[in-house]
Design an enzyme around this catalytic site. Structure first.
Site, PDB file in Angstrom:
ATOM      1  N   ARG A 119       3.891  32.161  -4.138  1.00 34.35           N
ATOM      2  CA  ARG A 119       2.644  31.754  -3.602  1.00 34.35           C
ATOM      3  C   ARG A 119       2.962  30.708  -2.515  1.00 34.35           C
ATOM      4  NH1 ARG A 119      -0.978  30.360  -9.011  1.00 34.35           N
ATOM      5  NH2 ARG A 119      -1.260  32.561  -9.816  1.00 34.35           N
ATOM      6  N   ARG A 141       1.997   6.625  -8.141  1.00 36.24           N
ATOM      7  CA  ARG A 141       1.971   5.391  -8.157  1.00 36.24           C
ATOM      8  C   ARG A 141       2.006   4.782  -9.330  1.00 36.24           C
ATOM      9  NH1 ARG A 141      -3.619   4.419  -5.160  1.00 36.24           N
ATOM     10  NH2 ARG A 141      -2.555   2.721  -4.641  1.00 36.24           N
ATOM     11  N   ASP A 179       0.269   3.883   1.419  1.00 34.21           N
ATOM     12  CA  ASP A 179       0.086   4.612   2.856  1.00 34.21           C
ATOM     13  C   ASP A 179       1.106   4.190   3.749  1.00 34.21           C
ATOM     14  OD1 ASP A 179      -1.788   5.736   1.410  1.00 34.21           O
ATOM     15  OD2 ASP A 179      -3.478   5.247   2.558  1.00 34.21           O
ATOM     16  N   GLY A 206      -2.921   9.172   1.912  1.00 30.44           N
ATOM     17  CA  GLY A 206      -2.641   8.819   3.315  1.00 30.44           C
ATOM     18  C   GLY A 206      -4.184   8.959   3.990  1.00 30.44           C
ATOM     19  N   ARG A 207      -4.978   7.917   3.716  1.00 30.15           N
ATOM     20  CA  ARG A 207      -6.394   8.064   4.254  1.00 30.15           C
ATOM     21  C   ARG A 207      -6.582   8.118   5.863  1.00 30.15           C
ATOM     22  NH1 ARG A 207     -11.716   6.361   2.855  1.00 30.15           N
ATOM     23  NH2 ARG A 207     -10.939   6.040   0.613  1.00 30.15           N
ATOM     24  N   GLU A 235      -4.680  13.007   2.197  1.00 26.44           N
ATOM     25  CA  GLU A 235      -5.868  13.067   1.837  1.00 26.44           C
ATOM     26  C   GLU A 235      -6.756  12.877   2.782  1.00 26.44           C
ATOM     27  OE1 GLU A 235      -6.444   9.910  -1.071  1.00 26.44           O
ATOM     28  OE2 GLU A 235      -5.825   8.630   0.435  1.00 26.44           O
ATOM     29  N   THR A 264       0.770  -1.126  -0.122  1.00 25.28           N
ATOM     30  CA  THR A 264       0.054  -0.195  -0.204  1.00 25.28           C
ATOM     31  C   THR A 264       0.995   1.244   0.067  1.00 25.28           C
ATOM     32  OG1 THR A 264      -1.583   1.290   1.357  1.00 25.28           O
ATOM     33  CG2 THR A 264      -0.172  -0.058   2.587  1.00 25.28           C
TER      34      THR A 264
END
Length: 398
Positions: free
Chosen positions: A192, A314, A157, A200-201, A253, A155
């Site tokens: 800016r 990914r 993450d 990254g849930r 995220e 994964t």
């Protein structure tokens, strides 16, 4: 030819660089040891949709793997077996293959009995699924049903419990650092804030580690709610003391604003594991930063360069670590097969290859220890206590 046995291998969930090297490692070693290897297509979907008839074309569901096939694919990213987010224990009626629609009529169906029959039809002695905690949670279900399972974690993450490292994580971190540095030229040219949304849930490893490596000034992780006033103050100070007048923020995220009740989603539609597609927290942080900027910049608004990296980190070929670790994981899985051991997850712990019970996958959550690794007042990693830490510092299970 007489084989010692037959091994099935599949990849589930999102694609990551390193899957094909893992398939290659399993296949090469297995064939040298006298085993036949069957590649299941499209993750668990392939094991659901098989037609148990020797005279039917099942090439869309499985393929016998050869050395030539895996050698060609082993240098590439993604998964040549393809993948899906199919969950056989919770299969919606609309996703049932035609030949099962008369037997399963509920809105949500558990077709595990069909999966078990299909495993027998293929003559699989061992099954090696490669995936994250969703894919591997169903692998645990099959283990409980008596299937001999050896699992490999992957994964972006890096949040599969029981292992310091999951296939795909190094490439994700490498690409995040590379792309963030590239975006600096535009942020600096326009003076800016640079806000970059990354994977990254539930765990913020993919934001925290690149920041620790110097890719960003600040990072926002799912484990700690975002205080926008503090972020705006820090980001503005970072920008104004930078000779090129810009600052960089990485946003997981799954991060949430302080008073949010849930994460930011692209839509209300959920996959079979109950996950809605994440996306939008970077947009929200960027909008709030611009709105708050005059308060910390003498009344002048600072604009934002806002970018979601998404599939850019990914896709493509694996980096060095995601070429080597899958090789080791694949061979470690074969060590277990040869020993007749199942119900295990191959792993790395404190820099050493190991295995843990597959039940570890569903037994706990793997997230960042905020108190130990994240400075909540500075919104960045803590740069201390590196002695005897593993390679990726905060990724070891305790």
């Amino acid at each position: 030819m007489a084989y010692k046995g037959t091994i099935g291998i599949l990849t589930g969930g999102g694609d990551v660089p390193g899957l094909n090297p893992a398939i290659r490692a399993v296949t090469i070693r297995a064939k040298r040891e006298g085993y036949r290897v069957i590649g299941i297509r499209r993750g668990w979907a392939g094991l659901v949709e098989i037609l148990r008839d020797e005279n039917v074309d099942n090439s869309g569901n499985f393929i016998e793997l050869t050395t030539d096939i895996v050698n060609r694919a082993g240098r590439t990213g993604g998964t040549f077996l393809h993948t899906s987010r199919t969950r056989p224990s919770h299969l919606p009626k609309a996703n049932l293959p035609e030949h099962l629609r008369d037997s399963y009529t509920a809105n949500i169906n558990d077709v595990t009995p069909e999966v078990l029959k299909n495993i027998d039809f293929l003559g699989l002695d061992f099954l090696i699924p490669i995936g994250g905690d969703d894919t591997l949670s169903y692998a645990q279900r099959l283990h409980e049903e008596g299937v001999k399972v050896v699992a490999i974690p992957k994964t972006m993450d890096n949040d599969v419990p029981g292992t310091d490292y999951c296939i795909g994580f190094s490439t994700c971190v490498t690409r995040t650092i590379e792309l963030t540095h590239r975006l600096r030229t535009s942020a600096g040219s326009h003076e800016r804030y640079l806000v970059i949304e990354v994977f990254g849930r539930y765990a913020g490893f993919t934001a925290l580690l690149p920041t620790m490596a110097g890719a960003a000034d600040r990072c926002l992780i799912p484990e700690h709610p975002i205080e926008m006033e503090l972020l705006a103050e820090l980001a503005t100070k970072d920008r104004n003391r930078n000779p090129s007048k810009y600052s960089v923020l990485l946003v997981s995220e799954g991060a949430v604003l302080k008073n949010d009740k849930e994460m930011s989603f692209e839509s209300s539609e959920a996959d079979q594991y109950g996950h809605r597609k994440l996306g939008g927290i970077g947009d929200r942080v960027a909008a709030h930063l611009k709105e708050l900027s005059p308060k910390y910049n003498d009344g002048r608004t600072i604009n934002v360069l806002n970018q979601r990296l998404g599939y850019l980190v990914r896709c493509g070929e694996p980096d060095a670590l995601d070429s080597m670790v899958p090789m080791a994981f694949g061979n470690l899985a074969l060590d277990l097969v040869l020993a007749g051991t199942s119900g295990r997850l191959v792993s790395i712990h404190n820099g050493r290859y190991d295995t843990v019970p597959i039940t570890t996958v569903t037994g706990q959550k793997k997230i960042i220890d905020v108190q130990k690794y994240y400075n909540t007042e500075r919104l960045r990693p803590k740069y201390e206590s590196f002695m005897h830490q593993p390679l990726f510092i905060m990724t070891s299970d305790k």
